[in-house]
Design an enzyme around this catalytic site. Structure first.
Site, mmCIF file in Angstrom:
data_model
loop_
_atom_site.group_PDB
_atom_site.id
_atom_site.type_symbol
_atom_site.label_atom_id
_atom_site.label_comp_id
_atom_site.label_asym_id
_atom_site.label_seq_id
_atom_site.Cartn_x
_atom_site.Cartn_y
_atom_site.Cartn_z
ATOM 1 N N ARG A 271 15.080 42.562 56.289
ATOM 2 C CA ARG A 271 16.306 42.400 57.080
ATOM 3 C C ARG A 271 15.934 41.824 58.445
ATOM 4 O O ARG A 271 15.107 42.398 59.162
ATOM 5 C CB ARG A 271 16.994 43.758 57.242
ATOM 6 N N GLU B 84 18.410 50.904 59.007
ATOM 7 C CA GLU B 84 17.339 51.201 59.979
ATOM 8 C C GLU B 84 17.104 52.697 60.037
ATOM 9 O O GLU B 84 18.058 53.483 60.098
ATOM 10 C CB GLU B 84 17.706 50.776 61.412
ATOM 11 N N GLU C 222 25.090 47.586 64.994
ATOM 12 C CA GLU C 222 25.334 48.614 65.999
ATOM 13 C C GLU C 222 26.273 48.181 67.121
ATOM 14 O O GLU C 222 25.864 48.084 68.287
ATOM 15 C CB GLU C 222 24.001 49.100 66.598
ATOM 16 N N ASN D 139 22.452 52.973 60.281
ATOM 17 C CA ASN D 139 21.251 53.148 61.116
ATOM 18 C C ASN D 139 21.264 54.577 61.629
ATOM 19 O O ASN D 139 22.275 55.047 62.150
ATOM 20 C CB ASN D 139 21.268 52.198 62.319
ATOM 21 N N HIS E 83 22.740 40.648 66.403
ATOM 22 C CA HIS E 83 21.946 41.790 66.856
ATOM 23 C C HIS E 83 21.797 41.647 68.375
ATOM 24 O O HIS E 83 20.705 41.542 68.899
ATOM 25 C CB HIS E 83 20.594 41.812 66.130
ATOM 26 N N TYR F 234 18.795 57.507 63.758
ATOM 27 C CA TYR F 234 17.570 57.928 64.457
ATOM 28 C C TYR F 234 17.587 59.416 64.786
ATOM 29 O O TYR F 234 16.612 60.108 64.594
ATOM 30 C CB TYR F 234 17.367 57.096 65.731
HETATM 31 C C1 NOJ Z 1 18.494 50.250 66.709
HETATM 32 C C2 NOJ Z 1 18.507 48.791 67.038
HETATM 33 O O1 NOJ Z 1 19.208 48.096 66.048
HETATM 34 C C3 NOJ Z 1 17.115 48.210 67.238
HETATM 35 O O2 NOJ Z 1 17.258 46.955 67.801
HETATM 36 C C4 NOJ Z 1 16.282 49.143 68.094
HETATM 37 O O3 NOJ Z 1 15.031 48.604 68.359
HETATM 38 C C5 NOJ Z 1 16.174 50.474 67.397
HETATM 39 N N1 NOJ Z 1 17.491 51.046 67.305
HETATM 40 C C6 NOJ Z 1 15.275 51.480 68.102
HETATM 41 O O4 NOJ Z 1 15.834 51.834 69.318
#
Ligand code: NOJ
Length: 465
Positions: free
Chosen positions: A77, A367, A165, A296, A120, A298
């Site tokens: 991707r 992600e 995002e 995505n 992006h 985290y």
């Molecule tokens: C999400 C983002 O899409 C990416 O660009 C970024 O590097 C990562 N989060 C980590 O923060």
């Protein structure tokens, strides 16, 4: 040991973004994106760096595709730089388009499925001079650009993401002031969020009308948080969690998948003018059918209700400026983000139940990954077994469990293929499964990359029970 086996059709991949890896900031006709310009203002990027060279991927593209191949990945991707393809938002740039065309061909020749993200975060600077995403017209410019890129590459690429995002390219960028263009105006942030969604819908219509029977999997990628009330017995903390869920997740999910903004979010954001930017017909455009939802993820957060009357002007949460984030006492990554893979499982089950399941839309994890302060040996090798590898493994277990509970998840992309420019943090945060030596450009797979390559080829792994 327990075996975690994924379905044979489950896809393993890695993700990157143009501004973070390409470099060649002003080569072959490319002009400034908003990030090129943002990097030039002292103080914006913590290590004072810029993206003129980044990982030099523009000149090392074939080598990087060979690397993806060596890691046994099914999919890659990447994003297209709008400012490379349509510099200054004027004429389309044949050399810019040619770079992505060669990248697609190189991937296909290596049996790797390309997955394109159209936006992006790096729009041409020229558009910011007209107001950027706070200006409704940018949505129409985006759809034109998307249509042209699809015309050039749609014969070979099935997977298309309009936006990555949009929460970051609206709230972090126009309200919190910590992403380009660095504004701190809640009204502009709310307008940007709506216009990004409108741009998504317009672009989706343009792309679908050109597909003409070609295989097409069209979607959008949202970044989610899981907001927990810090004190489960506190009504104020429950309300804080509702507000953060609204300002982060539902403000995008609902218009896309239900065709309306949630009433509570409209209330929370009334002062910032959400109602005022929505025009008749917009929500029909925004709620175009999706073939896939990109997730995505985290970290989750624990939040508490307002204390005192002070408004934090740099919060990304418009309408929730007095909500506090509290530590749950969990381990954190180098970003300070709490690590709890259960949050991902909870998110996926909730998305399936409330949004994607009823709509029959599959999920891809577009992600997931972690930055850690890596230490490399003299060969450049990083043993991240107990940090990044463990993070990715535990989150893949959460994905596996969600699939076991019936959630339709078709693939997972590690963020990131390689260390790269982490926006405001410059090159100080390393998310790659491959180390990049920024002096020499050398790429060295970390322990996590070796593990991930084995996982991808076996479609599964063993982990302590
Ligand atoms: C999400 C983002 O899409 C990416 O660009 C970024 O590097 C990562 N989060 C980590 O923060």
């Amino acid at each position: 040991m327990q075996r975690y086996e994924f379905p044979p059709e489950f896809q393993f991949g890695a993700a990157t973004a143009a501004a973070q890896i390409e470099g060649a900031g002003h080569e072959d006709g490319k002009t400034d994106s908003i990030w090129d310009a943002y990097c030039r203002t002292p103080g914006n990027i913590i290590d004072g760096s810029n993206i003129e060279v980044a990982c030099d991927h523009y000149h090392r593209m074939e080598e990087d595709v060979a690397l993806i191949k060596r890691l046994n990945l099914d999919m890659y991707r990447f994003s297209i730089s709008w400012a490379r393809v349509r510099p200054d938002d004027r004429d389309f740039n044949a050399l810019g388009i040619d770079f992505y065309s060669r990248l697609v061909d190189e991937l296909l020749a290596n049996d790797i499925t390309p997955w394109i993200t159209l936006y992006h975060w790096d729009e041409p600077r020229a558009l910011l001079e007209q107001g950027g995403w706070a200006n409704r017209d940018t949505a129409y410019r985006f759809a034109e650009y998307a249509a042209r890129v699809y015309e050039e590459l749609g014969d070979r690429v099935e997977y298309w993401t309009t936006l990555n995002e949009p929460w970051c390219s609206s709230f972090l960028s126009y309200a919190a002031g910590i992403h380009a263009p660095g504004y701190t105006d809640p009204k502009q942030a709310v307008a940007a969020a709506h216009h990004l969604l409108l741009g998504h819908g317009l672009a989706a219509k343009e792309i679908r009308s050109r597909a003409d029977g070609k295989p097409l999997s069209l979607g959008i990628t949202l970044n989610f948080t899981v907001a927990h009330p810090a004190d489960p017995n506190s009504a104020a903390d429950h309300d804080a969690a509702r507000q953060i869920d609204g300002a982060h997740n539902r403000i995008f999910l609902d218009p896309l998948l239900r065709g309306s903004y949630p009433a509570d979010v409209c209330d929370d954001m009334r002062e910032a003018g959400l109602d005022r930017v929505i025009r008749d017909g917009d929500l029909d455009i925004i709620s175009q059918p999706l073939d896939v939802l990109g997730v995505n993820f985290y970290n989750g957060v624990a939040v508490a209700g307002p204390s005192g009357s002070e408004i934090n002007s740099t919060t990304p949460y418009v309408g929730a400026e007095r909500i506090r984030t509290l530590s749950r006492g969990l381990p954190v990554t180098d970003m300070g983000w709490e690590v709890l893979a259960d949050d991902l499982r909870e998110l996926l089950i909730r998305l399936d139940k409330e949004y994607t399941g009823p709509a029959g839309i599959p999920i891809f994890i577009t992600e997931n990954g972690a930055a850690y302060p890596d230490v490399c040996d003299e060969t450049g090798f990083v043993d991240d077994t107990h940090t990044r590898l463990a993070y990715i493994r535990d989150h893949l277990i959460a994905v596996h469990e969600a699939i076991g509970q019936g959630v339709d998840i078709n693939g997972y992309f590690a963020w990131s293929l390689m260390d790269n420019f982490e926006w405001t943090f410059g090159y100080t945060k390393r998310f790659g499964i491959v180390r990049v030596d920024y002096e020499t450009g050398a790429r060295t797979p970390k322990a996590s990359a070796h593990w991930y390559a084995r996982t991808a080829s076996r479609k599964g792994f063993d982990a302590p029970a």
